[in-house]
Design a protein around this motif. Structure first.
Motif, mmCIF file in Angstrom:
data_model
loop_
_atom_site.group_PDB
_atom_site.id
_atom_site.type_symbol
_atom_site.label_atom_id
_atom_site.label_comp_id
_atom_site.label_asym_id
_atom_site.label_seq_id
_atom_site.Cartn_x
_atom_site.Cartn_y
_atom_site.Cartn_z
ATOM 1 N N PRO A 310 0.814 -1.228 0.000
ATOM 2 C CA PRO A 310 0.000 0.000 0.000
ATOM 3 C C PRO A 310 0.844 1.274 0.000
ATOM 4 C CG PRO A 310 -0.924 -1.595 1.532
ATOM 5 C CD PRO A 310 0.399 -2.140 1.098
ATOM 6 N N ASN A 311 1.955 1.258 0.711
ATOM 7 C CA ASN A 311 2.809 2.447 0.751
ATOM 8 C C ASN A 311 3.456 2.725 -0.602
ATOM 9 O OD1 ASN A 311 2.350 3.028 3.476
ATOM 10 N ND2 ASN A 311 4.496 3.558 3.793
ATOM 11 N N LEU A 312 4.010 1.692 -1.218
ATOM 12 C CA LEU A 312 4.707 1.899 -2.492
ATOM 13 C C LEU A 312 3.732 2.216 -3.620
ATOM 14 C CD1 LEU A 312 7.614 -0.721 -2.525
ATOM 15 C CD2 LEU A 312 7.581 1.624 -1.688
ATOM 16 N N GLU A 313 2.503 1.743 -3.528
ATOM 17 C CA GLU A 313 1.532 2.033 -4.588
ATOM 18 C C GLU A 313 1.112 3.504 -4.582
ATOM 19 O OE1 GLU A 313 -1.687 -0.700 -4.997
ATOM 20 O OE2 GLU A 313 -0.390 -2.062 -6.142
ATOM 21 N N LYS A 314 1.379 4.201 -3.495
ATOM 22 C CA LYS A 314 1.140 5.646 -3.499
ATOM 23 C C LYS A 314 2.124 6.348 -4.437
ATOM 24 C CE LYS A 314 -0.432 5.626 1.318
ATOM 25 N NZ LYS A 314 -0.112 6.073 2.707
ATOM 26 N N TRP A 315 3.317 5.784 -4.572
ATOM 27 C CA TRP A 315 4.332 6.364 -5.451
ATOM 28 C C TRP A 315 4.339 5.698 -6.830
ATOM 29 C CZ3 TRP A 315 8.111 5.505 -0.860
ATOM 30 C CH2 TRP A 315 7.994 6.565 0.042
ATOM 31 N N ALA A 316 4.025 4.407 -6.887
ATOM 32 C CA ALA A 316 4.032 3.670 -8.154
ATOM 33 C C ALA A 316 2.764 2.826 -8.227
ATOM 34 C CB ALA A 316 5.275 2.794 -8.254
ATOM 35 N N PRO A 317 1.645 3.404 -8.646
ATOM 36 C CA PRO A 317 0.372 2.680 -8.676
ATOM 37 C C PRO A 317 0.470 1.386 -9.483
ATOM 38 C CG PRO A 317 0.013 5.020 -9.051
ATOM 39 C CD PRO A 317 1.499 4.816 -9.082
ATOM 40 N N GLY A 318 -0.106 0.317 -8.931
ATOM 41 C CA GLY A 318 -0.113 -0.960 -9.626
ATOM 42 C C GLY A 318 1.152 -1.781 -9.473
ATOM 43 N N CYS A 319 2.027 -1.393 -8.555
ATOM 44 C CA CYS A 319 3.298 -2.122 -8.421
ATOM 45 C C CYS A 319 3.153 -3.402 -7.598
ATOM 46 C CB CYS A 319 4.354 -1.226 -7.790
ATOM 47 S SG CYS A 319 4.030 -0.799 -6.054
ATOM 48 N N GLY A 320 2.013 -3.584 -6.930
ATOM 49 C CA GLY A 320 1.843 -4.728 -6.042
ATOM 50 C C GLY A 320 2.100 -6.075 -6.688
ATOM 51 N N PRO A 321 1.489 -6.375 -7.861
ATOM 52 C CA PRO A 321 1.717 -7.686 -8.492
ATOM 53 C C PRO A 321 3.186 -7.953 -8.797
ATOM 54 C CG PRO A 321 -0.200 -6.616 -9.451
ATOM 55 C CD PRO A 321 0.430 -5.605 -8.549
ATOM 56 N N ARG A 322 3.952 -6.894 -9.125
ATOM 57 C CA ARG A 322 5.382 -7.084 -9.400
ATOM 58 C C ARG A 322 6.120 -7.611 -8.170
ATOM 59 N NH1 ARG A 322 6.918 -1.363 -11.961
ATOM 60 N NH2 ARG A 322 4.686 -0.961 -11.808
ATOM 61 N N LEU A 323 5.704 -7.140 -7.005
ATOM 62 C CA LEU A 323 6.367 -7.577 -5.784
ATOM 63 C C LEU A 323 5.901 -8.967 -5.362
ATOM 64 C CD1 LEU A 323 6.196 -4.227 -3.771
ATOM 65 C CD2 LEU A 323 8.211 -5.234 -4.853
ATOM 66 N N ILE A 324 4.619 -9.243 -5.554
ATOM 67 C CA ILE A 324 4.073 -10.542 -5.142
ATOM 68 C C ILE A 324 4.566 -11.653 -6.053
ATOM 69 C CG2 ILE A 324 1.942 -11.860 -4.847
ATOM 70 C CD1 ILE A 324 0.565 -9.216 -4.089
ATOM 71 N N ILE A 325 4.537 -11.399 -7.369
ATOM 72 C CA ILE A 325 4.983 -12.407 -8.352
ATOM 73 C C ILE A 325 6.411 -12.041 -8.755
ATOM 74 C CG2 ILE A 325 4.437 -13.583 -10.509
ATOM 75 C CD1 ILE A 325 1.595 -12.445 -10.254
ATOM 76 N N ASN A 326 7.363 -12.416 -7.947
ATOM 77 C CA ASN A 326 8.768 -12.078 -8.203
ATOM 78 C C ASN A 326 9.477 -13.293 -8.794
ATOM 79 O OD1 ASN A 326 11.326 -11.006 -8.224
ATOM 80 N ND2 ASN A 326 11.679 -11.306 -6.032
ATOM 81 N N PRO A 327 9.885 -13.233 -10.066
ATOM 82 C CA PRO A 327 10.488 -14.406 -10.705
ATOM 83 C C PRO A 327 11.947 -14.627 -10.336
ATOM 84 C CG PRO A 327 10.428 -12.581 -12.254
ATOM 85 C CD PRO A 327 9.765 -12.093 -10.998
ATOM 86 N N HIS A 328 12.553 -13.673 -9.641
ATOM 87 C CA HIS A 328 13.988 -13.760 -9.370
ATOM 88 C C HIS A 328 14.261 -14.562 -8.099
ATOM 89 C CE1 HIS A 328 14.462 -10.714 -12.452
ATOM 90 N NE2 HIS A 328 13.624 -9.918 -11.797
ATOM 91 N N ALA A 329 15.357 -15.319 -8.138
ATOM 92 C CA ALA A 329 15.788 -16.082 -6.959
ATOM 93 C C ALA A 329 16.507 -15.147 -5.990
ATOM 94 C CB ALA A 329 16.700 -17.221 -7.376
ATOM 95 N N SER A 330 16.253 -15.358 -4.725
ATOM 96 C CA SER A 330 16.878 -14.514 -3.709
ATOM 97 C C SER A 330 18.290 -14.996 -3.409
ATOM 98 C CB SER A 330 16.048 -14.527 -2.420
ATOM 99 O OG SER A 330 16.623 -13.704 -1.433
ATOM 100 N N GLU A 331 19.204 -14.043 -3.229
ATOM 101 C CA GLU A 331 20.584 -14.359 -2.870
ATOM 102 C C GLU A 331 20.772 -14.135 -1.371
ATOM 103 O OE1 GLU A 331 23.234 -12.100 -5.253
ATOM 104 O OE2 GLU A 331 22.399 -12.801 -7.164
ATOM 105 N N ARG A 332 21.328 -15.109 -0.689
ATOM 106 C CA ARG A 332 21.492 -15.018 0.752
ATOM 107 C C ARG A 332 22.685 -14.126 1.106
ATOM 108 N NH1 ARG A 332 21.240 -20.759 3.618
ATOM 109 N NH2 ARG A 332 21.165 -19.307 5.391
ATOM 110 N N VAL A 333 22.614 -13.532 2.279
ATOM 111 C CA VAL A 333 23.744 -12.752 2.778
ATOM 112 C C VAL A 333 24.616 -13.651 3.640
ATOM 113 C CG1 VAL A 333 22.495 -10.569 2.691
ATOM 114 C CG2 VAL A 333 22.395 -11.950 4.769
#
Length: 454
Positions: A310-333
Motif C-alpha cells: 500500500p505504501n509503495l503504490e502511493k508512489w508507483a500505482p499498480g506495483c503490487g503484483p510485481r512484488l508478489i509475483i517475483n520471478p527472481h531467486a533470492s541471494e542469501r547474505v
C-alpha cells in the motif's frame, strides 16, 4: 529511632560521598574536578581512567592492530594519555598519531608529547564527538572548522583501504547519527576516506544500531537499518564502565517503561566495538542515490505498521503484483566476519553481514510490513523501486526534493542533526534508550495530588 527507609537513604548517601572522596583522592592529580565531582546519566565524552585499564584494552585490540596495515591513528579525548603510550610503543606501525582533545585541562600534557615527537604526534583541540555542530557552524558562516580539525588526516579514495584508525569512548547518540549522515550526504569525516573506528560505547546504543526486528520495532528503527546497510561492524569485548570517567549514575527504570529490558543489559560495562563504511557501498547504491535511499528508509519506517505494497503504490500505482509475483531467486547474505561466534555477541545484537540488492523478502504479500524486512532486504526493495519506470515521474522524488530543501534551510542545530524531522512512532519512549546528560540537573516539578492520582 529513624524510619528504615530514611536510614537506608542516609546510608546510601554516606556511601556515595565516601566513594566520591576516594575517586577524587585517586584521580585528582590527573583529571579535573568536573570529571570527578558527580556521576552523569549518560556522559557523551569519556576518558580512560588509569594505566591498568589502558593495558586491558590494549590486549583486546592487539589482534586488530596486527591485522591492520594502517599507519595513522586518531585518539579522541586522549586525556591523561594512558592509551596514547600504547600507541607510541607501536612505532613501526603508527607513523602518525593524531590526538584530539576537547578540554583545556589536558592540552599542556599533550603538547609536551608533540614536543617530544614533533613529526609523529599531532595535537588538535576540538570536539570531535560533536562534529555535527562544527558542520552546522561552517554551513552558517562559510567557515573551515571541520577542515582545520581534520587537517592532519590523510586522504584516500573511498574504495581504497582505510585511511586511519579512530580510537575513543563515545556516549553520544547524535555522533552516530552524524556518521550516517556523513556517508549519505558525502560531507564531513568520510570525505577524507573510509576510516575504521574502534570505540567504547554504551550497550543500549550498540544494541539499537545492530539489532534486528526480532527485538521489536520500538528498538529496531530506521537508524538501525541505515547503520547496518552502510557499515560493517564487529563486537570485540566488554570493558568495565568503572575504567572510564566521568562515572555513570545507576539506571532507574520508570514505571511502565518498555525499554527497561535494553537499558538494563550490562550497565556495568561499555562495549568495545569496531566498524567502518562498506568498501562496496557505492556499488550497492550509487552516491547520487544515497539521499533517496536515506529518505526511502526514513519515510517508510516512520511507523512499524506501515505495509509495503500500500505504501509503495502511493508512489508507483499498480506495483503490487510485481512484488508478489517475483520471478527472481533470492541471494542469501553471509557473515562479514566468519570467525565471529553469534553466541558471544551481546543480547539482541546481530552479526554484521554482507549486503546485496537481490536479497528478496520471501512470500511478500499485501500485509507484509516494512518492519518485517532485514536491512539487506530493505536495500533490495529500494533497488527494485529505483529501477521501476514510474520512479522518474513519481511523487517520491518531489517529497525527496522537499526533504532536501529542508536540510538546506535548516536554521537550528537540532534540525540539522536530525536531518529532516520525521518523528517515528513511540519516539518519546525510544529516546529513553539514548537519553543524554543535561549540563545541569533539571528541577523536578511538584505534582498536585489530583494529577498524581490521575
Amino acid at each position: 529511632m529513624l524510619p528504615m527507609r530514611f536510614s537506608w537513604s542516609l546510608a546510601r548517601a554516606n556511601y556515595g560521598t565516601k566513594a566520591r572522596r576516594e575517586l577524587v583522592s585517586r584521580y585528582s592529580s590527573e583529571f579535573p574536578e568536573k570529571l570527578l565531582s558527580r556521576k552523569q546519566k549518560v556522559p557523551t565524552h569519556m576518558y580512560l581512567a588509569n594505566a591498568e585499564a589502558a593495558q586491558r584494552i590494549g590486549q583486546h585490540l592487539e589482534p586488530h592492530f596486527q591485522s591492520s596495515g594502517c599507519d595513522t591513528v586518531m585518539e579522541l579525548n586522549s586525556g591523561a594519555g594512558h592509551f596514547t603510550r600504547h600507541l607510541l610503543d607501536r612505532e613501526s606501525q603508527f607513523r602518525k598519531i593524531i590526538l584530539l582533545e576537547s578540554m583545556d585541562h589536558f592540552m599542556p600534557r599533550l603538547q609536551e608529547l608533540h614536543a617530544l615527537y614533533p613529526e609523529r604526534v599531532k595535537v588538535r583541540q576540538g570536539d570531535f564527538v560533536n562534529l555535527w555542530k562544527l558542520v552546522y557552524m561552517d554551513k552558517m558562516d562559510g567557515g573551515s572548522r571541520v577542515a582545520d580539525l581534520l587537517n592532519d588526516v590523510p586522504q584516500k579514495a573511498f574504495k581504497d583501504d582505510i585511511n586511519m584508525l579512530v580510537f575513543g569512548a563515545v556516549g553520544s547518540y547524535p555522533f552516530f547519527k552524524h556518521l550516517i549522515n556523513s556517508l549519505i550526504f558525502q560531507t564531513s569525516l568520510f570525505n577524507w576516506g573510509r576510516c575504521e573506528m574502534i570505540l567504547a560505547m554504551p550497550p543500549p546504543i550498540y544494541i539499537h544500531l545492530t539489532c534486528n526486528n526480532e527485538i521489536g520495532y520500538l528498538i529496531y528503527r530506521s537508524t538501525s537499518v541505515l547503520f547496518q546497510i552502510l557499515f560493517e561492524h564487529k563486537f570485540i569485548a566488554k570493558v568495565p564502565r568503572e575504567d572510564f570517567l566521568p562515572q555513570q549514575s545507576d539506571y532507574s527504570p520508570t514505571k511502565g517503561s518498555k525499554l527497561g529490558k535494553v537499558r538494563s543489559i550490562n550497565p556495568e560495562y561499555l562495549y568495545l566495538v569496531k566498524f567502518s563504511p562498506r568498501r562496496n557501498l557505492h556499488e550497492l547504491c550509487q552516491p547520487h542515490d544515497l539521499p533517496a535511499l536515506w529518505f526511502f528508509i526514513k519515510q517508510n519506517f516512520v511507523s512499524r505498521r506501515n505495509r509495503i505494497i500500500p505504501n509503495l503504490e502511493k508512489w508507483a500505482p499498480g506495483c503490487g503484483p510485481r512484488l508478489i509475483i517475483n520471478p527472481h531467486a533470492s541471494e542469501r547474505v553471509t557473515p562479514t566476519y566468519p570467525d565471529e561466534s553469534p553466541k558471544k555477541l551481546p543480547q539482541y545484537s546481530c552479526q554484521s553481514t554482507s549486503m546485496n540488492t537481490r536479497n528478496y523478502y520471501p512470500g511478500i504479500n499485501i500485509y507484509t510490513q516494512f518492519g518485517d524486512l532485514q536491512p539487506s532486504q530493505a536495500l533490495t526493495l529500494f533497488s527494485q523501486f529505483r529501477q521501476w519506470p514510474e520512479y522518474a515521474e513519481s511523487s517520491f522524488l518531489a517529497s525527496l526534493e522537499n526533504a532536501l530543501l529542508k536540510l538546506e534551510t535548516a536554521n537550528d542545530e537540532q534540525n540539522l542533526e536530525d536531518g529532516v524531522t520525521l518523528p517515528e512512532e513511540d519516539d518519546a519512549e525510544a529516546d529513553e534508550i539514548i537519553e543524554e546528560e543535561s549540563p545541569e540537573p533539571a528541577a523536578t516539578p511538584t505534582k498536585s495530588r489530583r494529577k498524581a492520582k490521575s
